[in-house]
Design an enzyme around this catalytic site. Structure first.
Site, short mmCIF file in Angstrom:
data_model
loop_
_atom_site.label_atom_id
_atom_site.label_comp_id
_atom_site.label_asym_id
_atom_site.label_seq_id
_atom_site.Cartn_x
_atom_site.Cartn_y
_atom_site.Cartn_z
N HIS A 155 0.88 -1.42 0.30
CA HIS A 155 0.23 0.04 -0.30
C HIS A 155 0.78 1.37 -0.11
CE1 HIS A 155 -3.23 -2.60 0.87
NE2 HIS A 155 -2.39 -3.03 2.06
N SER A 277 15.22 15.76 -19.93
CA SER A 277 14.63 16.93 -20.35
C SER A 277 15.25 17.85 -20.81
CB SER A 277 14.52 17.41 -18.20
OG SER A 277 13.75 18.94 -18.73
#
Length: 422
Positions: A155, A277
């Site tokens: 989780h 990038s």
């Protein structure tokens, strides 16, 4: 100019692999149709249904390079039938005496579906070879990192310690199950379709089943128990299995994508020359893992169309037939690209054991709470032990005290566990 990512000069290798493109290329597809027509003619010649000389000429000239493809395309726009232009184009390169015997006793979907089965057969080989290569890489990662300790996460939070080798072994185990499903499906999927207009073989009478059996044997395909133009479950099984395999690859890539987050930084996908990038030179964006996830989403998005291929009406349904002109090639191209990128991703993966230990230690050892609870449970009961260790772990986190110290100093624990046991 091409107008889709599948065909784009610039983008096509991000949405398909050369191996899959070679199987589903337009000219190859038409050649597969011709191979079925040729095999049919040869079998019917052997059985005396058509002249042997005509059968030999049909087989010899059933070559896509001999056909007028632009004329076929124009005729298709008029007839809306993809196979009749093929039959007419083939007749134009045959002598009149042979041309009249082309497509004897067949219907268009017989040719297309049987040819598609041949293309799926080739696609199985590509998929299984790539799956085997990925399995080898995962097995190597599992072995090399069997003792590389890291936080197991459930989780999105730290759970118990695992090793990166364990994580890779989990991926491998699932991948091998997908491989087994593909292997088991082949006899069901790789079946040709030849039954004439509605599947009853009425056009060939008593010899129809012999033609069907010999045709499929010649093509290396299974013969259907009963011919049916609407039996879409065979092909659907293959493509749904590809969607399942795609989900497994996507899950592996998503795990790797998450482990590359700056604040986690436990692995890195390394590709020489990669630019993360255009604006921020320092970045090494997880483009390979992200692409594998994206391709899986695009592929699984076609699952509804695949299942609709099973849903058809009467003894034939052109809505089903036209569906199969689109999704098989698209799914296989996406699958091919996803497999190639997954191999590249795993092969160049850089694992960072020191960062794994750093992250594991961030919570001061509370990830070992289960071990303490299970040691106390035989003495005071599991529920009581759970409540006690919960309190100790919360207090340790609040006070920023090492969990080992908090456990060792707690009077209730010291009643039941020796310092050495702790």
């Amino acid at each position: 100019m091409p107008s889709t990512a599948f065909d784009s000069f610039y983008l096509k290798d991000r949405y398909g692999s050369p191996a899959m493109r070679a199987i589903w290329d337009d000219r190859v597809t038409i050649q597969r149709w011709l191979e079925v027509e040729a095999a049919l003619a040869v079998v019917e010649g052997e059985l005396g249904l058509i002249p042997r000389g005509a059968a030999r000429e049909i087989a010899r000239k059933a070559q896509v390079r001999l056909l007028d493809l632009p004329a076929m395309r124009r005729q298709f726009d008029l007839t809306w039938n993809p196979v009749m232009p093929l039959v007419d184009a083939l007749r134009r390169v045959l002598s009149p005496g042979s041309g009249r015997w082309v497509h004897w006793g067949a219907t268009s979907k017989n040719i297309i579906d049987t040819a598609t089965a041949l293309q799926i057969k080739d696609s199985y080989a590509v998929v299984l070879a790539d799956v085997d290569a990925i399995a080898d890489i995962l097995a190597d990662l599992a072995e090399r990192h069997r003792d590389t300790v890291m936080a197991g996460r459930t989780h999105g939070q730290h759970a118990l310690p695992v090793t990166f080798g364990f994580k890779a072994a989990v991926w491998l185990d699932e991948l091998l199950r997908q491989r087994q499903r593909l292997l088991e499906s082949r006899p069901r999927v790789l079946v040709g379709e030849f039954g004439g207009a509605v599947g009853t073989l009425a056009s060939l009478g008593r010899v129809g089943l012999r033609v069907q059996g010999r045709l499929m044997k010649r093509l290396g395909l299974g013969a259907p128990r009963i011919p049916a133009k609407t039996a879409g479950d065979r092909f659907a099984e293959f493509f749904i299995l590809l969607a399942m395999l795609s989900a497994t690859l996507g899950k592996i890539a998503q795990n790797i994508y998450n482990l590359q987050q700056t604040d986690i930084d436990e692995v890195t996908e390394f590709v020489e020359g990669k630019v993360g990038s255009s604006a921020m030179p320092h970045k090494l964006n997880p483009v390979a893992s992200g692409s594998v996830v994206l391709l899986g989403r695009l592929l699984r998005g076609r699952a509804g169309v695949i299942l609709d291929y099973i849903h058809s009406e009467w003894e034939d349904d052109h809505r089903q037939g036209e569906t199969s002109w689109s999704f098989p090639a698209e799914v296989c191209l996406l699958m091919g690209a996803q497999l190639v990128l997954t191999k590249r991703l795993l092969k160049t993966l850089v694992v960072k054991p020191e960062n794994m230990i750093r992250n594991l230690d961030r919570a001061g050892g509370v990830v070992l709470s289960e071990a303490v609870m299970m040691a106390l449970a035989p003495k005071i009961g599991r529920d009581t032990a759970h409540a006690l260790v919960l309190r100790i772990s919360r207090e340790a986190l609040r006070g920023k005290v090492p969990f080992r110290q908090a456990v060792a100093e707690h009077p209730e624990v010291r009643k039941h566990l020796s310092p050495r046991r702790i």
